[in-house]
Design an enzyme around this catalytic site. Structure first.
Site, PDB file in Angstrom:
ATOM      1  N   HIS A   1       1.712   4.399  -2.873  1.00 38.46           N
ATOM      2  CA  HIS A   1       1.816   5.862  -2.701  1.00 38.46           C
ATOM      3  C   HIS A   1       3.187   6.340  -3.180  1.00 38.46           C
ATOM      4  O   HIS A   1       3.301   7.377  -3.838  1.00 38.46           O
ATOM      5  CB  HIS A   1       1.682   6.249  -1.227  1.00 38.46           C
ATOM      6  CG  HIS A   1       0.283   6.227  -0.698  1.00 38.46           C
ATOM      7  ND1 HIS A   1      -0.755   6.887  -1.297  1.00 38.46           N
ATOM      8  CD2 HIS A   1      -0.238   5.634   0.409  1.00 38.46           C
ATOM      9  CE1 HIS A   1      -1.870   6.706  -0.584  1.00 38.46           C
ATOM     10  NE2 HIS A   1      -1.575   5.949   0.449  1.00 38.46           N
TER      11      HIS A   1
ATOM     12  N   HIS B   1       3.364   6.640  -6.829  1.00 39.36           N
ATOM     13  CA  HIS B   1       2.597   7.819  -7.258  1.00 39.36           C
ATOM     14  C   HIS B   1       3.467   9.075  -7.135  1.00 39.36           C
ATOM     15  O   HIS B   1       3.411   9.983  -7.952  1.00 39.36           O
ATOM     16  CB  HIS B   1       1.359   7.931  -6.365  1.00 39.36           C
ATOM     17  CG  HIS B   1       0.268   8.808  -6.884  1.00 39.36           C
ATOM     18  ND1 HIS B   1      -0.748   9.246  -6.087  1.00 39.36           N
ATOM     19  CD2 HIS B   1       0.025   9.343  -8.110  1.00 39.36           C
ATOM     20  CE1 HIS B   1      -1.568  10.002  -6.798  1.00 39.36           C
ATOM     21  NE2 HIS B   1      -1.125  10.084  -8.025  1.00 39.36           N
TER      22      HIS B   1
ATOM     23  N   HIS C   1       0.833  -1.203   0.000  1.00 36.95           N
ATOM     24  CA  HIS C   1       0.000   0.000   0.000  1.00 36.95           C
ATOM     25  C   HIS C   1       0.870   1.257   0.000  1.00 36.95           C
ATOM     26  O   HIS C   1       0.735   2.125  -0.860  1.00 36.95           O
ATOM     27  CB  HIS C   1      -0.917  -0.025   1.234  1.00 36.95           C
ATOM     28  CG  HIS C   1      -1.783   1.183   1.366  1.00 36.95           C
ATOM     29  ND1 HIS C   1      -3.107   1.187   0.991  1.00 36.95           N
ATOM     30  CD2 HIS C   1      -1.520   2.442   1.796  1.00 36.95           C
ATOM     31  CE1 HIS C   1      -3.613   2.400   1.195  1.00 36.95           C
ATOM     32  NE2 HIS C   1      -2.669   3.175   1.699  1.00 36.95           N
ATOM     33  N   GLU C   2       1.767   1.325   0.971  1.00 35.78           N
ATOM     34  CA  GLU C   2       2.607   2.525   1.072  1.00 35.78           C
ATOM     35  C   GLU C   2       3.522   2.644  -0.139  1.00 35.78           C
ATOM     36  O   GLU C   2       3.828   3.752  -0.595  1.00 35.78           O
ATOM     37  CB  GLU C   2       3.418   2.513   2.374  1.00 35.78           C
ATOM     38  CG  GLU C   2       2.571   2.521   3.646  1.00 35.78           C
ATOM     39  CD  GLU C   2       1.495   3.603   3.681  1.00 35.78           C
ATOM     40  OE1 GLU C   2       1.668   4.656   3.043  1.00 35.78           O
ATOM     41  OE2 GLU C   2       0.464   3.374   4.335  1.00 35.78           O
TER      42      GLU C   2
HETATM   43 ZN   LIG Z   1      -2.783   5.223   2.017  1.00 35.46          ZN
END
Ligand SMILES: [Zn+2]
Length: 674
Positions: free
Chosen positions: A467, A470, A463-464
């Protein structure tokens, strides 16, 4: 010599962590505030007619030194804090609020932005410039630039006070989390597997204690609640976990919450909105409180129905063990873990050796390589803590970013997991590449042993890292819209979407290898793991959705005079199952009260999940989780696009249409019960 006040000659312009001292921050911030103020005064007083370069681009440059100092400081206060940094943080928060409000309330400056905005179709701007100008204009309006007289003064006072309250809330929470731990003797370890005993022994050692310590870090307390067969100890730990921010005394957050909600409501009214939620949701993809409520309630009913069925099963299991009475919140995880073993023949202790931290980092990197063509090279550079590591990220052989991974829990780190950056991406003055950091709170293995993750931890890591991608793939000109600078309910799309690649069987077959034998995860265990993916989704959806609905309700009408009372009413109105609590009860709901970030925005995770479920289905439809064309479209329109367009336009550019809620319900296994 203050390292912030000279040019950095380090590799990739990394902050010179080995030279930065705590005492450097205060004077560096003083200089940065001066520079930012001087830049704003110069732009506002520019005798030349406003144009994009002398106004918007000048604004983009106005915080250069501040970005440099704050980029380091706020990463340290989250990941490696100490009393000196915390004291400075307290001093700084009203100063930031003051500078921001001064800038936003500068009438000459706003007049220039407003003039440009009104002429925007005739200025020959690129799409990106037009977008940046529109966002600046909106930022000024929403900060009250168009207000006059008393309203103006009052808004400024309200904003300042809110910033102070947010910092106090965070610090109280950190104090409660840091202070509490439960020491266990050798006779209190019933049911705990080796990895948890090891982690608890490590936690005790870190605190200068003998034996075993359970702390309020998720990576210790959650497995403790699952495995401990001592109901009395589970209750003790759970009650302490749930009481963060609500312990009475100096660190109690309840009065902060009441004041915060009242001031937010006042702020919204001053700006001409019916409620704070109306104000907050306007720039989001969701746009209105009713759109948010519709989504949450569409999910709530099937989730609660599932949770009620599950509660009955778990109660039966508990009674079969001879425990009388009701299923309590400190029982749920314990019996759910047992049920998982019974139904899916799956238990965390069997799985855990296959999820080595270093192999999961490799897995995340490998997926990024296959999707986006980025590669990773370990760097030997000084960082802010010996547990943090760095890699250079390359794309087509060219420098793309520096990635810092800081994975282990420690007392100086706040709880949770997050992605942040020391520097953002921009091309306004040369090709400035990002320095991005992932901070997690995984339990550290004893010296010489590989650190092992739970499957949930591995999800967090992916998940991290989503990010981080991104941020690191960002390809825009202006910092205003770089990387993760997108609508709040869109920002979790790249992170949640990336989690899907963790559960691709070929990824686990390659990277889930046993920490002792080195053998790949057996096919049958992998099959059972993936089959159990929707296990206990009723519980996790209910605890999340309840928090999101409380957050929305708190902000969508008049501010409650007694938020705890109001929280109880909302939950009882929803028919909250007795054995499930909110994932984040109000006094420790940091997303909502540490600052404005996720206030009336906690729904965003689910809003993004609507999209991530739908987006990953595109790869399933293509029959290849690494489909080249789709990955290229994903990179172009989502991962590298920052906030260059409205969120719905970005999503539609990737998928050809907007998503509905069906893929999410399917993904959580609620289709039969809906
Ligand atoms: Zn998040």
């Amino acid at each position: 010599m203050n390292p912030f006040l000279s040019d950095w000659t380090t590799a990739f312009n990394l902050p010179p962590f080995d030279q930065i001292k705590d005492s450097d921050f205060a004077p560096a911030f003083d200089a940065a505030f001066d520079q930012s103020r001087a830049a704003i005064t110069a732009i506002a007083g520019d005798p030349a007619k406003p144009d994009f370069a002398n106004t918007v681009e000048a604004l983009e440059r106005s915080d250069a030194l501040m970005d440099k100092v704050a980029g380091v400081f706020f990463n340290l206060t989250g990941a490696n804090s100490n009393p000196a940094l915390e004291a400075l943080q307290r001093d700084l928060s009203p100063k930031f609020a003051e500078l921001h409000s001064e800038t936003m309330m500068n009438a000459d400056l706003f007049a220039r932005v407003d003039t440009l905005f009104k002429q925007r179709t005739t200025l020959g701007l690129t799409d990106e410039q037009n977008r940046v100008l529109t966002l600046y204009h909106r930022m000024f309006l929403r900060a009250g630039a168009a207000l006059r007289g008393d309203d103006r003064t009052r808004l400024s006072a309200v904003s300042k006070r809110l910033a102070i309250l947010g910092t106090a809330f965070t610090q109280n929470l950190l104090a409660d989390e840091r202070e509490w731990f439960m020491l266990l003797g050798d006779d209190e370890l019933d049911g705990l597997p080796d990895f948890l005993r090891d982690a608890a022994a490590e936690a005790a050692k870190e605190r200068g204690e003998k034996g075993y310590a359970i702390t309020l870090s998720r990576s210790l307390i959650v497995p403790f609640l699952q495995f401990s067969t001592r109901r009395d100890l589970r209750e003790k730990a759970y009650v302490a976990w749930g009481a963060r921010g609500e312990n009475g005394g100096k660190t109690d957050n309840r009065s902060i919450v009441t004041e915060t909600l009242a001031l937010r409501q006042e702020r919204a009214r001053l700006l001409g909105y019916a409620s704070f939620a109306d104000f907050k949701l306007e720039p989001e993809m969701a746009k209105t409180p009713s759109a948010v409520r519709d989504l949450l309630m569409a999910v709530w009913q099937p989730a609660k129905a599932q949770a009620d069925r599950d509660a009955a099963v778990l109660t039966g299991m508990m009674q079969d063990e001879g425990v009388n009475g009701d299923l309590e919140p400190w029982d749920w995880r314990h019996y759910a873990a047992k049920r998982r073993v019974a139904e899916h023949d799956l238990d965390e202790a069997e799985l855990k050796p296959y999820f080595q931290l270093d192999r999961m980092i490799d897995a995340a990197f490998d997926c990024a390589t296959r999707l986006f063509g980025v590669t990773f090279r370990p760097l030997d550079v000084p960082l802010y803590h010996s547990d943090a590591r760095a890699w250079e990220v390359l794309k087509n052989g060219k420098h793309q970013a520096v990635f810092v991974g800081d994975y282990f829990a420690r007392p100086s780190k706040r709880s949770g997991a997050w992605c942040s950056r020391f520097r953002g991406q921009s091309r306004l003055d040369g090709d400035v590449r990002p320095i991005t950091v992932n901070v997690c709170n995984f339990a550290k293995a004893p010296e010489g042993q590989p650190s092992l993750l739970t499957f949930d931890d591995a999800h967090t890591l992916f998940h991290e890292f989503g990010h981080a991608l991104h941020s690191m793939l960002s390809d825009v000109t202006y910092q205003m819209i770089e990387g993760t600078s997108v609508a709040r309910d869109f920002v979790e799309l790249p992170s949640q979407l990336f989690e899907h690649w963790l559960t691709v069987p070929e990824v686990l077959q390659k990277f889930a290898t046993h920490s002792v034998t080195g053998k790949t995860i057996p096919t049958d265990l992998l099959g059972r793991l993936l089959a159990a993916r929707n296990f206990d989704q009723g519980f996790s959806t209910v605890e999340y959705t309840a928090s999101a609905l409380v957050d929305l309700d708190f902000h969508a009408g008049p501010a409650p005079t007694d938020p705890m009372q109001r929280q109880a009413e909302i939950l009882s109105g929803l028919g909250m199952p007795a054995a499930i609590h909110m994932r984040h009860a109000t006094p420790h709901f940091a997303h909502v009260f540490s600052g404005d970030g996720y206030s009336s925005g906690y729904y965003s995770y689910m809003w993004s999940e609507v999209m991530d479920a739908d987006a990953f289905e595109a790869f399933e439809e293509a029959g290849d989780p690494f489909d080249k064309d789709l990955a290229a479209r994903l990179e172009r329109h989502i991962y590298s696009a920052g906030g260059s367009r409205e969120a719905d336009a970005l999503y539609t550019a990737f998928r050809g249409r907007l998503p509905g809620v069906e893929a999410l319900l399917r993904g959580r296994g609620f289709t039969e019960s809906a």
